[in-house]
Structures are given as structure tokens and as C-alpha cells.
Design an enzyme around this catalytic site. Structure first.
Site, PDB file in Angstrom:
ATOM      1  N   ASP A  13       0.790  -1.238   0.000  1.00  0.00           N
ATOM      2  CA  ASP A  13       0.000   0.000   0.000  1.00  0.00           C
ATOM      3  C   ASP A  13       0.829   1.299   0.000  1.00  0.00           C
ATOM      4  OD1 ASP A  13      -1.959  -1.882   0.130  1.00  0.00           O
ATOM      5  OD2 ASP A  13      -2.833  -1.216   2.024  1.00  0.00           O
ATOM      6  N   ASP A  51      -4.514  -0.829  -1.816  1.00  0.00           N
ATOM      7  CA  ASP A  51      -5.828  -0.717  -1.214  1.00  0.00           C
ATOM      8  C   ASP A  51      -6.686  -0.082  -2.316  1.00  0.00           C
ATOM      9  OD1 ASP A  51      -6.988  -1.314   1.295  1.00  0.00           O
ATOM     10  OD2 ASP A  51      -7.058   0.808   1.850  1.00  0.00           O
ATOM     11  N   HIS A  53     -10.542   0.654  -3.054  1.00  0.00           N
ATOM     12  CA  HIS A  53     -11.927   0.604  -2.588  1.00  0.00           C
ATOM     13  C   HIS A  53     -12.911   1.241  -3.570  1.00  0.00           C
ATOM     14  CE1 HIS A  53     -10.547  -0.682   1.321  1.00  0.00           C
ATOM     15  NE2 HIS A  53      -9.939   0.443   1.601  1.00  0.00           N
ATOM     16  N   HIS A  86     -10.642   6.768   1.448  1.00  0.00           N
ATOM     17  CA  HIS A  86      -9.241   6.652   1.037  1.00  0.00           C
ATOM     18  C   HIS A  86      -9.120   5.605  -0.066  1.00  0.00           C
ATOM     19  CE1 HIS A  86      -9.748   3.381   3.941  1.00  0.00           C
ATOM     20  NE2 HIS A  86      -8.797   2.754   3.276  1.00  0.00           N
ATOM     21  N   LYS A 111      -6.832  -5.038  -2.969  1.00  0.00           N
ATOM     22  CA  LYS A 111      -7.614  -5.491  -1.820  1.00  0.00           C
ATOM     23  C   LYS A 111      -8.619  -4.434  -1.405  1.00  0.00           C
ATOM     24  CE  LYS A 111      -3.874  -4.306   1.161  1.00  0.00           C
ATOM     25  NZ  LYS A 111      -4.730  -3.313   1.810  1.00  0.00           N
ATOM     26  N   CYS A 156      -2.320  -2.968   7.541  1.00  0.00           N
ATOM     27  CA  CYS A 156      -2.120  -3.868   6.395  1.00  0.00           C
ATOM     28  C   CYS A 156      -0.808  -4.632   6.453  1.00  0.00           C
ATOM     29  CB  CYS A 156      -2.282  -3.084   5.099  1.00  0.00           C
ATOM     30  SG  CYS A 156      -4.005  -2.563   4.888  1.00  0.00           S
TER      31      CYS A 156
END
Ligand code: VGL
Ligand code: ZN
Length: 209
Positions: A13, A51, A53, A86, A111, A156
Site C-alpha cells: 500500500d 488498497d 476501494h 481513502h 484489496k 495492512c
């Protein structure tokens, strides 16, 4: 120490939102970027996580009425900390830090793409229902040893290290090349102690030269 040929570097990340000026800024997070670049010179197998999302992700406080950042909710029996928005897919915040070298990265593992479950670990979602494919990818390449660095130590990086160790990989965390959110003082120290107790070896950069 010598890095054996069946080793992989996992960079966790290294995205704008976790660095200076980002929406979920990790204190001093940018400091790990030059270390990531140095470390890459020592490995042939290098992968990175992002990351990633959707904007309606349930880990965002903004998607819950009457909740604020830092609140903890229960989602299907799992504790979920609520974060600022984020690493929303296809936004600047989700991009890798501009100073990170990327030409040696073989594959990216995304992820947190399912809006109904968060995913701190590079290997599994927090409910341990779905894999990201990372473990199979590493096994196919006959990787035994995993070196992990990145953001954030207490989320993470921590869960990636614990899953790696539990999966049977010899797991190393490069401590200086990680930074933590430290919502509560001591979170990073506790995370390192937990990792050590679960068989993760804590290294310094100098151990790898
Ligand atoms: C992370 C909180 C929320 C991390 C990701 O990369 O450590 N932390 N999402
Ligand atoms: Zn996240």
C-alpha cells in the site's frame, strides 16, 4: 544476512492517500519510499498491493449516517474501524507514490474491492473468505521466504505478515521500511510484538546489505 533465491519482496500500500497530504496520512509514511526503491535492487520477485476501494466501501465513515472516523462498528460479527474515504479506485489518492520505482514490480494485488468487507492483509479479506491470489502466485514461483515492507505497520503490514507466517512462509518484516497509523499510542509496538510471537522475524535495513 543473505537473501535466498526463493524470496519475494512484498510492498504494501505505497499509495498517495497513506503519504503526506493523503486522506489517511500515515505519519512519516513518505520516508519508506526511498527504502522501497533500495530494497527492490535485492530481489527478483517483487509484488505490490494496492488498497482499492469502491467509493461506497463500508469502511468509510462517510457511508454510515451518524458515524465518524475512528468509530468502531460491527459488520457480520467483525469489528470494523471507520476510516476517512481513502484509496478510492481510479483516484489520485489510490495511485502509487510518484517516487516509487515500479519497473520491477511483476504483479499488483488489489484489496478492499468488495464494498461489504474490508481487507487489511495482502492475502485474504478480513473475514478470511476470499483470497487475493497472492499465496498461489508465490507458491507457483517456488517462493519460501517473504520480506514485507510498507504502510501501515499496525494494519495492512501487520495482517499481511501474520497471514504469511500462518501460511508457512518464512516471513520477515523490514521494520524501518514501515510506518504505522498509531491511532492509539503503542499500536506499532504491540503489532511488532504480536508478529514476533507468531514467528515473524523483524529485520533492519542493515541486516540485508
Ligand atoms: C490500511 C486502514 C484502512 C492500510 C488500509 O493500508 O494499512 N489501513 N485501509
Ligand atoms: Zn482501506
Amino acid at each position: 544476512m543473505l537473501i535466498n533465491p526463493h524470496s519475494a519482496l512484498i510492498m504494501v500500500d505505497l499509495q498517495n492517500d497513506f503519504c503526506k497530504g493523503g486522506s489517511l496520512e500515515v505519519p512519516d509514511g513518505d520516508a519508506v519510499i526511498p527504502l522501497a526503491n533500495q530494497l527492490q535492487a535485492k530481489f527478483d520477485v517483487i509484488v505490490a498491493t494496492k488498497d482499492w476501494h469502491p467509493k461506497d466501501h463500508m469502511s468509510f465513515a462517510s457511508n454510515h449516517s451518524e458515524k465518524k472516523v475512528g468509530d468502531v462498528i460491527n459488520v457480520n460479527g467483525l469489528e470494523q474501524i471507520l476510516w476517512p474515504d481513502h484509496c478510492v479506485q481510479e483516484t489520485h489518492g489510490a495511485e502509487l507514490h510518484p517516487l516509487l520505482n515500479t519497473f520491477k514490480i511483476q504483479k499488483f494485488f488489489l484489496k478492499g474491492t468488495d464494498k461489504t468487507v474490508d481487507s487489511y492483509s495482502a492475502f485474504f479479506d478480513n473475514a478470511h473468505l476470499r483470497t487475493t491470489g497472492l499465496a498461489d502466485y508465490l507458491l507457483q514461483q517456488k517462493i519460501n521466504d517473504i520480506y514485507i515492507m510498507g504502510l501501515a505497520t499496525d494494519y495492512c503490514v501487520r495482517f499481511s505478515c501474520l497471514d504469511a507466517a500462518h501460511l508457512g512462509f518464512k516471513t520477515y518484516i523490514i521494520q524501518e521500511a514501515c510506518r504505522g497509523v498509531e491511532l492509539n499510542p503503542g499500536d506499532v509496538k504491540n503489532a511488532l510484538n504480536e508478529m514476533r510471537a507468531e514467528g515473524v522475524t523483524i529485520l533492519e535495513m542493515k541486516d540485508l546489505t
